[in-house]
Design a protein around this motif. Structure first.
Motif, PDB file in Angstrom:
ATOM      1  N   UNK A  93      31.220  29.783  40.447  1.00 38.18           N
ATOM      2  CA  UNK A  93      32.583  29.089  40.061  1.00 38.18           C
ATOM      3  C   UNK A  93      33.797  29.280  40.952  1.00 38.18           C
ATOM      4  N   UNK A  94      34.843  28.328  40.936  1.00 34.73           N
ATOM      5  CA  UNK A  94      35.858  28.337  41.673  1.00 34.73           C
ATOM      6  C   UNK A  94      36.722  29.746  41.664  1.00 34.73           C
ATOM      7  N   UNK A  95      37.469  29.888  42.898  1.00 32.01           N
ATOM      8  CA  UNK A  95      38.309  31.082  42.660  1.00 32.01           C
ATOM      9  C   UNK A  95      39.688  30.961  42.091  1.00 32.01           C
ATOM     10  N   UNK A  96      39.541  30.339  40.946  1.00 34.58           N
ATOM     11  CA  UNK A  96      40.838  30.282  39.950  1.00 34.58           C
ATOM     12  C   UNK A  96      40.661  29.936  38.900  1.00 34.58           C
ATOM     13  N   UNK A  97      41.053  30.140  37.498  1.00 32.82           N
ATOM     14  CA  UNK A  97      40.757  29.742  36.210  1.00 32.82           C
ATOM     15  C   UNK A  97      41.157  28.397  35.889  1.00 32.82           C
TER      16      UNK A  97
END
Length: 218
Positions: A93-97
């Motif tokens: 997943x990406x490094x941010x929510x």
């Protein structure tokens, strides 16, 4: 066939999400599991690794690891499809929510949250854990790039325990082979099956699957 979906998530970049995803995929593929990896990180590092693996192995199937890069509104449909065709689906997943990360956490049977022994990593896990709790998804903290000694790792572990967070018993050491094996699209269980790094990875993989199965029965 219904796959176990494992989402690897951590808001802080550089925590080792892609390395963990690739290494687990190689191990499980080598254990005769049908494995898919889903890269929804815009940096596409897992996709780049998969392309190198295909070239290294001269194998379009990348040694039994299927790659999908579907994101956005098609993510849910793609995960449903992968669940039916594979034993394990690993989501990087990406490094941010953001929206895609939240959707990947929502779909997960288990969320693995890599944490390096640093205050920055420790402080950064809050948003990821908040999403997992909101979606009622089980999560497991993975201690990553752990040095052989030092007080800081002990402090980080103590803080995680103080907050009553689930921590994997198996951890990954700060070993060059985790990164160097990926240069050729491989994993530590392929390039050095008897190494300490490979033993650490196998222990973590076994623990993660067992944890996912145990929480699914509750």
């Amino acid at each position: 066939m219904t796959a176990t979906v494992i989402t690897i998530a951590q808001q802080k970049g550089g925590a080792g999400k892609t390395t963990l995803a690739a290494q687990l995929a190689v191990h499980w593929a080598g254990s005769q599991k049908k494995v898919a990896v889903l890269d929804i990180d815009p940096q596409a590092s897992l996709t780049a690794w998969h392309m190198v693996r295909r070239r290294t192995l001269a194998d379009q199937d990348a040694g039994g690891i299927h790659l999908s890069t579907v994101a956005g509104w098609r993510l849910g449909t793609e995960l449903d499809r992968l669940r039916q065709d594979f034993d394990v689906v690993i989501v990087d997943s990406p490094p941010h929510a953001e929206t895609d990360a939240k959707a990947a956490i929502r779909a997960a049977d288990l969320v693995l949250v890599p944490v390096q022994p640093s205050p920055m990593d420790l402080w950064a896990i809050g948003p990821t854990l908040d999403v997992a709790r909101k979606e009622k998804r089980p999560f497991l903290i993975v201690l990553n790039r752990m040095p052989p000694r030092g007080t800081l790792p002990e402090q980080v572990i103590a803080k995680l325990a103080e907050d009553n967070l689930p921590i994997a018993k198996a951890s990954l050491g700060n070993r060059q082979v985790f990164a160097s094996s990926m240069m050729d699209g491989r994993g530590v269980t392929e390039v050095g099956s008897r190494t300490t790094a490979a033993a650490e990875l196998r222990a973590l993989a076994d623990e993660a699957r067992a944890y996912a199965q145990s929480v699914s029965k509750k």
